[in-house]
Design a protein around this motif. Structure first.
Motif, short mmCIF file in Angstrom:
data_model
loop_
_atom_site.label_atom_id
_atom_site.label_comp_id
_atom_site.label_asym_id
_atom_site.label_seq_id
_atom_site.Cartn_x
_atom_site.Cartn_y
_atom_site.Cartn_z
N VAL A 15 0.62 -10.30 12.61
CA VAL A 15 0.82 -9.63 11.30
C VAL A 15 -0.37 -10.61 10.38
O VAL A 15 -1.08 -10.05 9.71
CB VAL A 15 2.19 -9.40 10.48
N GLY A 16 -0.17 -11.89 10.60
CA GLY A 16 -1.07 -12.66 9.78
C GLY A 16 -2.38 -12.57 10.39
O GLY A 16 -3.41 -12.58 9.64
N VAL A 17 -2.59 -12.41 11.68
CA VAL A 17 -4.12 -12.13 12.13
C VAL A 17 -4.45 -10.94 11.69
O VAL A 17 -5.63 -10.98 11.20
CB VAL A 17 -4.04 -12.30 13.62
N GLU A 18 -3.85 -9.94 11.58
CA GLU A 18 -4.25 -8.57 10.95
C GLU A 18 -4.72 -8.77 9.37
O GLU A 18 -5.57 -8.29 8.83
CB GLU A 18 -3.20 -7.40 11.04
N LEU A 19 -3.55 -9.40 8.86
CA LEU A 19 -3.66 -9.49 7.30
C LEU A 19 -4.95 -10.28 6.86
O LEU A 19 -5.55 -9.99 5.90
CB LEU A 19 -2.33 -10.41 6.84
N GLN A 26 -6.71 -15.76 1.73
CA GLN A 26 -5.75 -15.75 0.56
C GLN A 26 -4.63 -15.08 0.48
O GLN A 26 -3.55 -15.11 -0.31
CB GLN A 26 -6.64 -15.70 -0.93
N ALA A 27 -4.44 -13.90 1.33
CA ALA A 27 -3.47 -13.10 1.29
C ALA A 27 -2.35 -13.54 2.07
O ALA A 27 -1.31 -12.89 2.26
CB ALA A 27 -3.93 -11.55 1.87
N LEU A 28 -2.65 -14.58 2.80
CA LEU A 28 -1.50 -14.98 3.96
C LEU A 28 -0.39 -15.89 3.19
O LEU A 28 -0.26 -17.08 3.29
CB LEU A 28 -2.11 -15.96 4.94
N THR A 29 0.39 -15.23 2.41
CA THR A 29 1.46 -15.91 1.98
C THR A 29 2.61 -15.47 2.93
O THR A 29 2.89 -14.33 3.78
CB THR A 29 2.17 -15.19 0.36
N LEU A 30 3.69 -16.31 2.90
CA LEU A 30 5.08 -15.95 3.93
C LEU A 30 5.84 -14.82 3.15
O LEU A 30 6.06 -14.03 4.14
CB LEU A 30 5.90 -17.33 3.74
N ARG A 31 5.79 -14.37 1.92
CA ARG A 31 6.45 -13.36 1.59
C ARG A 31 5.76 -12.09 2.10
O ARG A 31 6.28 -11.04 2.45
CB ARG A 31 6.61 -13.25 -0.02
N ILE A 33 3.48 -11.75 4.64
CA ILE A 33 3.72 -11.66 6.13
C ILE A 33 5.06 -11.20 6.47
O ILE A 33 5.16 -10.09 7.41
CB ILE A 33 3.26 -13.17 7.01
N ALA A 34 5.94 -11.59 6.01
CA ALA A 34 7.32 -11.08 6.39
C ALA A 34 7.56 -9.72 5.77
O ALA A 34 8.13 -8.85 6.67
CB ALA A 34 8.41 -12.05 5.50
N GLY A 95 -18.63 -12.17 11.12
CA GLY A 95 -17.43 -11.02 11.61
C GLY A 95 -16.27 -10.98 11.43
O GLY A 95 -15.61 -10.16 11.40
N ASN A 96 -15.84 -12.20 11.03
CA ASN A 96 -14.38 -12.81 10.73
C ASN A 96 -14.13 -13.64 9.67
O ASN A 96 -13.70 -14.71 9.84
CB ASN A 96 -13.85 -13.14 12.16
N ARG A 97 -14.68 -13.22 8.56
CA ARG A 97 -14.90 -14.29 7.42
C ARG A 97 -13.51 -15.15 6.95
O ARG A 97 -13.25 -16.13 7.04
CB ARG A 97 -15.34 -13.63 6.21
N GLY A 98 -12.34 -14.02 7.05
CA GLY A 98 -10.98 -14.52 6.65
C GLY A 98 -10.61 -15.70 7.64
O GLY A 98 -9.98 -16.65 7.49
#
Length: 188
Positions: A15-19, A26-31, A33-34, A95-98
């Motif tokens: 989920v984190g990889v997709e996010l 910057q979107a990778l918060t625990l909340r 991802i959960a 191609g994978n900036r994030g």
């Protein structure tokens, strides 16, 4: 860990990889991802006691992908392989900036959770080896370090749009060639 725990741990990473791919680091918060994994906001802490540990696990996926791409650069003269490796690096970064941003976050690299020796140093070692073959007259580690810094700078500045504006080009290839000429010699 039993299979269900291993499965949930892997799902959190996936989920984190997709996010990170869709919304950036910057979107990778625990909340978040959960939420996207369909578990309570406290569930990730069971597998990743700190946010940095989860981010590091996600970044390791990026290093593994970049490593696989780099491993495919196996044929040709050393200088041609350095050029292909440089292109692979830039294509991955752009191609994978994030993911690229996440992989090189200072706090992750310093934390020890990322396992720098197991992730980025083998890639750098491959570059050092190829540079050493292409430039036996030079300190391969220093030349490879300068080339890597140059490629990283190209990736960052290109991602921000600065290089396109400054160089009036829409293709990073001339910049890659200039970096290779600067570090390997223009008679390559």
């Amino acid at each position: 860990m039993d299979d269900s725990e291993t499965g949930l741990r892997a799902r959190l990473i996936d989920v984190g990889v997709e996010l990170v791919a869709t919304e950036g680091a910057q979107a990778l918060t625990l909340r978040e991802i959960a939420r996207r994994a369909g578990v309570s906001h406290g569930a990730p802490r069971r597998y990743f006691p700190t946010h940095l540990e989860l981010l590091s696990a996600i970044a390791r996926v990026g290093f593994a992908e970049l490593g696989e791409r780099a491993a495919a650069v196996a044929k040709g003269a050393p200088t041609a392989r350095v050029e292909t490796l440089g292109r692979v690096y830039l294509e991955f970064a752009l191609g994978n900036r994030g993911m690229y941003e996440l992989m090189f976050r200072h706090d992750l690299l310093e934390s020890g959770h990322l396992g720098l020796r197991d992730t980025s140093l083998p890639l750098f070692g491959r570059l050092v080896d190829l540079v050493g073959r292409a430039r036996p007259d030079a300190d391969a580690r220093l030349v490879a370090g300068a080339l890597w810094a140059n490629l990283h700078g190209i990736a960052q500045l290109w991602g921000w749009g600065s290089l396109q504006l400054a160089t009036n080009t829409e293709d990073f290839e001339p910049l890659l060639r200039a970096a290779l000429d600067a570090h390997l010699g223009n008679d390559r």
